[in-house]
Design an enzyme around this catalytic site. Structure first.
Site, PDB file in Angstrom:
ATOM      1  N   ILE A 167     -35.547  -9.236  -4.738  1.00  0.00           N
ATOM      2  CA  ILE A 167     -36.622 -10.074  -4.821  1.00  0.00           C
ATOM      3  C   ILE A 167     -36.415 -11.484  -4.442  1.00  0.00           C
ATOM      4  CG2 ILE A 167     -37.997 -11.401  -6.583  1.00  0.00           C
ATOM      5  CD1 ILE A 167     -37.505  -8.562  -8.108  1.00  0.00           C
TER       6      ILE A 167
ATOM      7  N   TYR B  59     -29.817 -14.117 -23.151  1.00  0.00           N
ATOM      8  CA  TYR B  59     -30.815 -13.371 -22.797  1.00  0.00           C
ATOM      9  C   TYR B  59     -32.496 -14.041 -23.316  1.00  0.00           C
ATOM     10  CZ  TYR B  59     -34.186  -9.568 -22.477  1.00  0.00           C
ATOM     11  OH  TYR B  59     -35.545  -8.750 -22.282  1.00  0.00           O
TER      12      TYR B  59
ATOM     13  N   LYS C 156     -35.433 -15.907 -21.122  1.00  0.00           N
ATOM     14  CA  LYS C 156     -36.587 -15.372 -21.276  1.00  0.00           C
ATOM     15  C   LYS C 156     -37.498 -16.475 -21.495  1.00  0.00           C
ATOM     16  CE  LYS C 156     -36.703 -11.158 -19.921  1.00  0.00           C
ATOM     17  NZ  LYS C 156     -37.443 -10.772 -18.753  1.00  0.00           N
TER      18      LYS C 156
HETATM   19  N1  LIG Z   1     -37.426  -2.477 -22.197  1.00  0.00           N
HETATM   20  C1  LIG Z   1     -37.420  -3.237 -23.504  1.00  0.00           C
HETATM   21  O1  LIG Z   1     -37.365  -3.101 -24.738  1.00  0.00           O
HETATM   22  C2  LIG Z   1     -37.965  -4.591 -23.037  1.00  0.00           C
HETATM   23  C3  LIG Z   1     -38.575  -5.422 -23.986  1.00  0.00           C
HETATM   24  C4  LIG Z   1     -38.756  -6.874 -23.759  1.00  0.00           C
HETATM   25  C5  LIG Z   1     -38.554  -7.355 -22.607  1.00  0.00           C
HETATM   26  N2  LIG Z   1     -38.478  -6.572 -21.445  1.00  0.00           N
HETATM   27  C6  LIG Z   1     -38.430  -6.993 -20.263  1.00  0.00           C
HETATM   28  O2  LIG Z   1     -39.194  -6.090 -19.188  1.00  0.00           O
HETATM   29  C7  LIG Z   1     -38.723  -6.075 -18.047  1.00  0.00           C
HETATM   30  C8  LIG Z   1     -38.551  -4.540 -17.607  1.00  0.00           C
HETATM   31  O3  LIG Z   1     -37.701  -3.941 -18.650  1.00  0.00           O
HETATM   32  P1  LIG Z   1     -36.970  -2.466 -18.376  1.00  0.00           P
HETATM   33  O4  LIG Z   1     -36.856  -1.993 -19.856  1.00  0.00           O
HETATM   34  O5  LIG Z   1     -38.075  -1.627 -17.405  1.00  0.00           O
HETATM   35  O6  LIG Z   1     -36.049  -2.892 -17.668  1.00  0.00           O
HETATM   36  P2  LIG Z   1     -34.939  -2.241 -16.382  1.00  0.00           P
HETATM   37  O7  LIG Z   1     -33.580  -2.798 -16.400  1.00  0.00           O
HETATM   38  O8  LIG Z   1     -35.058  -0.521 -16.608  1.00  0.00           O
HETATM   39  O9  LIG Z   1     -35.693  -2.548 -14.953  1.00  0.00           O
HETATM   40  C9  LIG Z   1     -35.815  -3.748 -14.525  1.00  0.00           C
HETATM   41  C10 LIG Z   1     -35.948  -3.076 -12.727  1.00  0.00           C
HETATM   42  O10 LIG Z   1     -35.755  -4.431 -12.133  1.00  0.00           O
HETATM   43  C11 LIG Z   1     -34.986  -4.173 -10.925  1.00  0.00           C
HETATM   44  N3  LIG Z   1     -34.506  -5.621 -10.366  1.00  0.00           N
HETATM   45  C12 LIG Z   1     -33.942  -6.473 -11.094  1.00  0.00           C
HETATM   46  N4  LIG Z   1     -33.572  -7.635 -10.469  1.00  0.00           N
HETATM   47  C13 LIG Z   1     -33.946  -7.461  -9.274  1.00  0.00           C
HETATM   48  C14 LIG Z   1     -34.183  -8.080  -8.099  1.00  0.00           C
HETATM   49  N5  LIG Z   1     -33.401  -9.323  -8.137  1.00  0.00           N
HETATM   50  N6  LIG Z   1     -34.602  -7.699  -7.050  1.00  0.00           N
HETATM   51  C15 LIG Z   1     -35.156  -6.419  -7.107  1.00  0.00           C
HETATM   52  N7  LIG Z   1     -35.112  -5.432  -8.087  1.00  0.00           N
HETATM   53  C16 LIG Z   1     -34.691  -5.919  -9.107  1.00  0.00           C
HETATM   54  C17 LIG Z   1     -33.992  -3.394 -11.334  1.00  0.00           C
HETATM   55  O11 LIG Z   1     -33.559  -2.707 -10.226  1.00  0.00           O
HETATM   56  C18 LIG Z   1     -34.683  -2.379 -12.202  1.00  0.00           C
HETATM   57  O12 LIG Z   1     -35.451  -1.412 -11.570  1.00  0.00           O
HETATM   58  C19 LIG Z   1     -37.293  -6.837 -18.005  1.00  0.00           C
HETATM   59  O13 LIG Z   1     -37.681  -7.936 -17.310  1.00  0.00           O
HETATM   60  C20 LIG Z   1     -36.932  -6.947 -19.607  1.00  0.00           C
HETATM   61  O14 LIG Z   1     -36.447  -8.031 -19.770  1.00  0.00           O
HETATM   62  C21 LIG Z   1     -37.991  -5.221 -21.740  1.00  0.00           C
END
Ligand SMILES: NC(=O)c1ccc[n+]([C@@H]2O[C@H](COP(=O)([O-])OP(=O)(O)OC[C@H]3O[C@@H](n4cnc5c(N)ncnc54)[C@H](O)[C@@H]3O)[C@@H](O)[C@H]2O)c1
Length: 331
Positions: free
Chosen positions: A55, A140, A144
């Protein structure tokens, strides 16, 4: 004349949440595209268009023509953030700021940011609304919160920002994670006949993937102006209560006797949240119960029964796959 489908760009849309949300929005008729560096692989169905790209390499032109940008990227848990606080602040604070700037410059109407209830840190058992203080002291949670603030500073009548403070997400995704509280508990109950709790009294909001998808759909459809922080959860529970419900489920549906132990450790996160604002602004009606989530996990069990697969644990993949020289962000 047929109305053109709304265009949605999903950044980080190949991850755990994205692998469910991206096809969901596509099925609902949105014209979507995913951009993802595929840190953990790509488990999207073939029909979902994806560009494998970092990104940070995007430019304003990449955002032109989109109605909505959904930001699901960055470092998605505490262990990753603690492994490299430096990368954490660049990806979770700097990157949303840069994306927000580019999206607004390109004329995108709205940006939806996947924030976290982690920003609330350790609270003392009252139910938190979005206007209560968010005080966390670990990388973290802080990143956020700062990610939200950089985006909200860009919001105006032409560019709306919705920051979803998500509870712990759970349920089956084709890009499975077994490092999330409920998913981990489920795996341990099945494989060890045991649920070990760090502290049974800790409160957590739990968010099922199906409730999450309907909230994002409402956000994409919404005509909200300006900036909004919105809590999202399916329900609040103590970890102990959730473990008892899971033990009952395992007894009834898997014929297993599960023991529960409580290590009574001090946690630095304890919070329960109100979703009244989501209901008011987005007509959000969470429907998933703990039993629904266990049922969802059970019914897909054969797709993630290789519990030790490193792809299910973000920190293992992150430590191994990210090339420190290439990213030059790591400690
Ligand atoms: N899963 C949870 O319980 C939860 C809870 C609260 C917030 N979140 C937030 O939701 C979002 C998604 O969570 P998730 O569980 O799907 O996480 P995940 O780690 O499975 O997915 C994140 C995706 O983003 C991609 N990514 C990260 N940085 C990148 C970059 N610079 N360029 C291109 N791609 C990039 C990764 O390749 C990955 O596929 C995150 O921001 C996380 O902080 C998740």
């Amino acid at each position: 004349m047929k109305k053109e489908a709304e265009k949605v760009l999903i950044l980080g849309g190949a991850g755990y949440i994205g692998a469910v949300l991206s096809p969901y929005l596509m099925e609902k008729g949105y014209d979507i595209k995913v951009i993802d560096a595929c840190w953990f692989g790509n488990y999207l169905p073939e029909e979902v268009p994806i560009e494998k790209k970092d990104i940070l390499d995007l430019e304003i032109a990449d955002f032109e023509g989109y109605d909505t940008v959904i930001f699901l990227a960055g470092l998605s848990n505490d262990p990753m953030a603690e492994f490299s606080p430096r990368a954490n602040f660049i990806y979770n604070t700097g990157m949303p700021a840069y994306v927000g700037f580019m999206a607004r410059e390109a004329g995108v109407k709205r940006l939806v940011f996947a924030s976290s209830c982690s920003v609330y840190g350790y609270t003392h058992n009252s139910t938190f609304t979005e206007s209560d203080p968010a005080v966390s002291n670990y990388p973290y949670g802080v990143s956020k919160l700062q990610g939200e603030q950089t985006l909200l500073a860009l919001a105006d009548e032409n560019f709306s920002v919705i920051c979803f403070r998500q509870g712990t997400v759970c349920g089956y995704s084709p890009r499975m994670r077994l490092d999330l509280a409920i998913n981990t508990m489920f795996k341990n109950a099945l494989s060890l006949n045991e649920i070990q709790l760090s502290n049974a009294k800790i409160w957590r909001p739990v968010l099922g993937l199906s409730d999450l998808c309907s909230a994002y759909e409402s956000a994409v459809k919404s005509s909200l102006n300006g900036g909004h922080i919105i809590n999202l959860s399916s329900f609040n529970t103590t970890i102990g209560e959730l473990a008892r419900e899971l033990a009952t489920y395992m007894q009834v549906f898997h014929g297993k006797n599960i023991s529960i132990s409580d290590n009574k450790l001090q946690d630095y996160r304890n919070y329960k949240v109100s979703t009244e604002k989501a209901a008011e602004l987005l007509d959000y009606k969470p429907a998933q119960t703990a039993m629904d989530i266990f049922q969802d996990l059970s019914s897909h069990l054969n797709r993630f029964a290789d519990f030790d697969n490193e792809h299910y644990y973000n920190i293992r993949m992150f430590q191994k796959r990210i090339n420190p020289e290439q990213v030059h962000l790591m400690n």
